[in-house]
Design a protein around this motif. Structure first.
Motif, PDB file in Angstrom:
ATOM      1  N   GLU A   6       6.130  -8.863 -29.314  1.00 61.51           N
ATOM      2  CA  GLU A   6       6.878  -9.655 -28.339  1.00 61.51           C
ATOM      3  C   GLU A   6       7.988 -10.446 -29.020  1.00 61.51           C
ATOM      4  O   GLU A   6       7.887 -10.792 -30.203  1.00 61.51           O
ATOM      5  CB  GLU A   6       5.967 -10.642 -27.602  1.00 61.51           C
ATOM      6  CG  GLU A   6       4.807 -10.031 -26.850  1.00 61.51           C
ATOM      7  CD  GLU A   6       3.532 -10.010 -27.658  1.00 61.51           C
ATOM      8  OE1 GLU A   6       2.446  -9.978 -27.063  1.00 61.51           O
ATOM      9  OE2 GLU A   6       3.628 -10.027 -28.912  1.00 61.51           O
ATOM     10  N   SER A   7       9.014 -10.758 -28.245  1.00 55.66           N
ATOM     11  CA  SER A   7      10.097 -11.617 -28.712  1.00 55.66           C
ATOM     12  C   SER A   7      10.758 -12.256 -27.495  1.00 55.66           C
ATOM     13  O   SER A   7      10.501 -11.854 -26.358  1.00 55.66           O
ATOM     14  CB  SER A   7      11.126 -10.826 -29.524  1.00 55.66           C
ATOM     15  OG  SER A   7      11.711  -9.819 -28.731  1.00 55.66           O
ATOM     16  N   GLY A   8      11.601 -13.254 -27.763  1.00 50.54           N
ATOM     17  CA  GLY A   8      12.380 -13.854 -26.689  1.00 50.54           C
ATOM     18  C   GLY A   8      11.887 -15.201 -26.211  1.00 50.54           C
ATOM     19  O   GLY A   8      12.526 -15.837 -25.371  1.00 50.54           O
ATOM     20  N   GLY A   9      10.754 -15.650 -26.736  1.00 48.14           N
ATOM     21  CA  GLY A   9      10.264 -16.952 -26.335  1.00 48.14           C
ATOM     22  C   GLY A   9      11.121 -18.066 -26.899  1.00 48.14           C
ATOM     23  O   GLY A   9      12.019 -17.840 -27.721  1.00 48.14           O
ATOM     24  N   GLY A  10      10.858 -19.275 -26.455  1.00 50.66           N
ATOM     25  CA  GLY A  10      11.609 -20.423 -26.953  1.00 50.66           C
ATOM     26  C   GLY A  10      11.410 -21.645 -26.097  1.00 50.66           C
ATOM     27  O   GLY A  10      10.513 -21.688 -25.246  1.00 50.66           O
ATOM     28  N   LEU A  11      12.271 -22.633 -26.316  1.00 49.53           N
ATOM     29  CA  LEU A  11      12.237 -23.893 -25.577  1.00 49.53           C
ATOM     30  C   LEU A  11      13.330 -23.856 -24.515  1.00 49.53           C
ATOM     31  O   LEU A  11      14.489 -23.561 -24.822  1.00 49.53           O
ATOM     32  CB  LEU A  11      12.464 -25.057 -26.532  1.00 49.53           C
ATOM     33  CG  LEU A  11      12.566 -26.448 -25.917  1.00 49.53           C
ATOM     34  CD1 LEU A  11      11.249 -26.833 -25.244  1.00 49.53           C
ATOM     35  CD2 LEU A  11      12.958 -27.465 -26.989  1.00 49.53           C
ATOM     36  N   VAL A  12      12.963 -24.160 -23.290  1.00 51.76           N
ATOM     37  CA  VAL A  12      13.924 -24.112 -22.188  1.00 51.76           C
ATOM     38  C   VAL A  12      13.625 -25.257 -21.238  1.00 51.76           C
ATOM     39  O   VAL A  12      12.460 -25.671 -21.088  1.00 51.76           O
ATOM     40  CB  VAL A  12      13.860 -22.750 -21.464  1.00 51.76           C
ATOM     41  CG1 VAL A  12      12.487 -22.513 -20.856  1.00 51.76           C
ATOM     42  CG2 VAL A  12      14.958 -22.610 -20.432  1.00 51.76           C
ATOM     43  N   GLN A  13      14.656 -25.784 -20.607  1.00 50.98           N
ATOM     44  CA  GLN A  13      14.454 -26.853 -19.624  1.00 50.98           C
ATOM     45  C   GLN A  13      13.933 -26.281 -18.308  1.00 50.98           C
ATOM     46  O   GLN A  13      14.198 -25.121 -17.962  1.00 50.98           O
ATOM     47  CB  GLN A  13      15.759 -27.588 -19.380  1.00 50.98           C
ATOM     48  CG  GLN A  13      16.156 -28.532 -20.509  1.00 50.98           C
ATOM     49  CD  GLN A  13      17.282 -29.451 -20.104  1.00 50.98           C
ATOM     50  OE1 GLN A  13      18.195 -29.046 -19.398  1.00 50.98           O
ATOM     51  NE2 GLN A  13      17.241 -30.696 -20.576  1.00 50.98           N
ATOM     52  N   ALA A  14      13.220 -27.100 -17.605  1.00 51.99           N
ATOM     53  CA  ALA A  14      12.732 -26.702 -16.285  1.00 51.99           C
ATOM     54  C   ALA A  14      13.912 -26.257 -15.419  1.00 51.99           C
ATOM     55  O   ALA A  14      14.980 -26.886 -15.434  1.00 51.99           O
ATOM     56  CB  ALA A  14      11.990 -27.855 -15.624  1.00 51.99           C
ATOM     57  N   GLY A  15      13.700 -25.161 -14.706  1.00 53.65           N
ATOM     58  CA  GLY A  15      14.760 -24.581 -13.896  1.00 53.65           C
ATOM     59  C   GLY A  15      15.555 -23.516 -14.610  1.00 53.65           C
ATOM     60  O   GLY A  15      16.341 -22.797 -13.983  1.00 53.65           O
ATOM     61  N   GLY A  16      15.366 -23.413 -15.915  1.00 58.18           N
ATOM     62  CA  GLY A  16      16.100 -22.439 -16.708  1.00 58.18           C
ATOM     63  C   GLY A  16      15.469 -21.065 -16.673  1.00 58.18           C
ATOM     64  O   GLY A  16      14.506 -20.808 -15.942  1.00 58.18           O
ATOM     65  N   SER A  17      16.022 -20.183 -17.505  1.00 60.14           N
ATOM     66  CA  SER A  17      15.588 -18.788 -17.544  1.00 60.14           C
ATOM     67  C   SER A  17      15.365 -18.323 -18.971  1.00 60.14           C
ATOM     68  O   SER A  17      15.972 -18.847 -19.916  1.00 60.14           O
ATOM     69  CB  SER A  17      16.647 -17.894 -16.889  1.00 60.14           C
ATOM     70  OG  SER A  17      16.858 -18.240 -15.547  1.00 60.14           O
ATOM     71  N   LEU A  18      14.492 -17.350 -19.099  1.00 64.35           N
ATOM     72  CA  LEU A  18      14.261 -16.663 -20.368  1.00 64.35           C
ATOM     73  C   LEU A  18      13.974 -15.202 -20.062  1.00 64.35           C
ATOM     74  O   LEU A  18      13.469 -14.878 -18.984  1.00 64.35           O
ATOM     75  CB  LEU A  18      13.068 -17.249 -21.126  1.00 64.35           C
ATOM     76  CG  LEU A  18      13.239 -18.508 -21.960  1.00 64.35           C
ATOM     77  CD1 LEU A  18      11.891 -18.936 -22.541  1.00 64.35           C
ATOM     78  CD2 LEU A  18      14.270 -18.324 -23.058  1.00 64.35           C
ATOM     79  N   ARG A  19      14.248 -14.344 -21.059  1.00 57.91           N
ATOM     80  CA  ARG A  19      13.834 -12.958 -20.966  1.00 57.91           C
ATOM     81  C   ARG A  19      12.976 -12.628 -22.175  1.00 57.91           C
ATOM     82  O   ARG A  19      13.436 -12.717 -23.313  1.00 57.91           O
ATOM     83  CB  ARG A  19      15.024 -11.999 -20.912  1.00 57.91           C
ATOM     84  CG  ARG A  19      14.587 -10.561 -20.644  1.00 57.91           C
ATOM     85  CD  ARG A  19      15.723  -9.571 -20.710  1.00 57.91           C
ATOM     86  NE  ARG A  19      16.112  -9.275 -22.092  1.00 57.91           N
ATOM     87  CZ  ARG A  19      16.873  -8.241 -22.449  1.00 57.91           C
ATOM     88  NH1 ARG A  19      17.333  -7.423 -21.519  1.00 57.91           N
ATOM     89  NH2 ARG A  19      17.189  -8.051 -23.700  1.00 57.91           N
ATOM     90  N   LEU A  20      11.750 -12.250 -21.911  1.00 59.78           N
ATOM     91  CA  LEU A  20      10.857 -11.797 -22.962  1.00 59.78           C
ATOM     92  C   LEU A  20      10.960 -10.285 -23.103  1.00 59.78           C
ATOM     93  O   LEU A  20      11.140  -9.578 -22.116  1.00 59.78           O
ATOM     94  CB  LEU A  20       9.423 -12.190 -22.653  1.00 59.78           C
ATOM     95  CG  LEU A  20       9.144 -13.670 -22.401  1.00 59.78           C
ATOM     96  CD1 LEU A  20       7.644 -13.881 -22.198  1.00 59.78           C
ATOM     97  CD2 LEU A  20       9.694 -14.542 -23.493  1.00 59.78           C
ATOM     98  N   SER A  21      10.807  -9.818 -24.329  1.00 60.24           N
ATOM     99  CA  SER A  21      10.781  -8.392 -24.605  1.00 60.24           C
ATOM    100  C   SER A  21       9.498  -8.053 -25.346  1.00 60.24           C
ATOM    101  O   SER A  21       8.938  -8.890 -26.061  1.00 60.24           O
ATOM    102  CB  SER A  21      11.977  -7.972 -25.463  1.00 60.24           C
ATOM    103  OG  SER A  21      13.195  -8.226 -24.804  1.00 60.24           O
ATOM    104  N   CYS A  22       9.053  -6.837 -25.174  1.00 65.00           N
ATOM    105  CA  CYS A  22       7.877  -6.335 -25.880  1.00 65.00           C
ATOM    106  C   CYS A  22       8.231  -4.932 -26.377  1.00 65.00           C
ATOM    107  O   CYS A  22       8.345  -4.005 -25.567  1.00 65.00           O
ATOM    108  CB  CYS A  22       6.681  -6.312 -24.946  1.00 65.00           C
ATOM    109  SG  CYS A  22       5.220  -5.489 -25.620  1.00 65.00           S
ATOM    110  N   ALA A  23       8.413  -4.807 -27.680  1.00 66.99           N
ATOM    111  CA  ALA A  23       8.767  -3.524 -28.269  1.00 66.99           C
ATOM    112  C   ALA A  23       7.503  -2.770 -28.655  1.00 66.99           C
ATOM    113  O   ALA A  23       6.614  -3.329 -29.317  1.00 66.99           O
ATOM    114  CB  ALA A  23       9.646  -3.743 -29.490  1.00 66.99           C
TER     115      ALA A  23
END
Length: 127
Positions: A6-23
């Protein structure tokens, strides 16, 4: 067997967006039903979303429905989780998982149904 990273995690503010990937590597990715689970402090591992190997059928936990989207690119051997409108309660370690047995979608909401797991990626949502 298949190896998952997995990759793509991190710190984000509420209301924000992230995209996780799983290779995925190893055996043919398209042979596997894929799922995302998360583990929050003090809680059990929780089903988030799944996508079937046939037809790309998806299913989501009620808590993320309408905010998260699971997808897969079999040509790239990659699973994705697009997360929008993130909430504090989405914080946790997110894991992707794979399985190849003829289970129904209901059974695939259970962690014990999966044969292979990644190491996880941390998602932290702040206020």
């Amino acid at each position: 067997q298949v190896q998952l990273v997995e990759s793509g995690g991190g710190l984000v503010q509420a209301g924000g967006s992230l995209r996780l990937s799983c290779a995925a590597s190893g055996r043919t990715f398209s042979r596997y039903d894929m799922g995302w689970f998360r583990l929050a402090p003090g809680k059990e591992r929780e089903f988030v979303a799944l996508i079937r190997r046939i037809g790309g059928i998806t299913s989501y936990a009620d808590s993320v429905k309408g905010r998260f989207t699971i997808s897969r690119d079999n040509a790239k051997n990659t699973l994705y989780l697009h997360m929008n409108s993130l909430k504090l309660e989405d914080t946790g370690v997110y894991y992707c998982a794979a399985q190849s047995r003829p289970y129904t979608s209901d059974y695939l909401t259970r962690p014990e149904s999966y044969e292979y797991w990644g190491q996880g990626t941390q998602v932290t949502v702040s206020s």
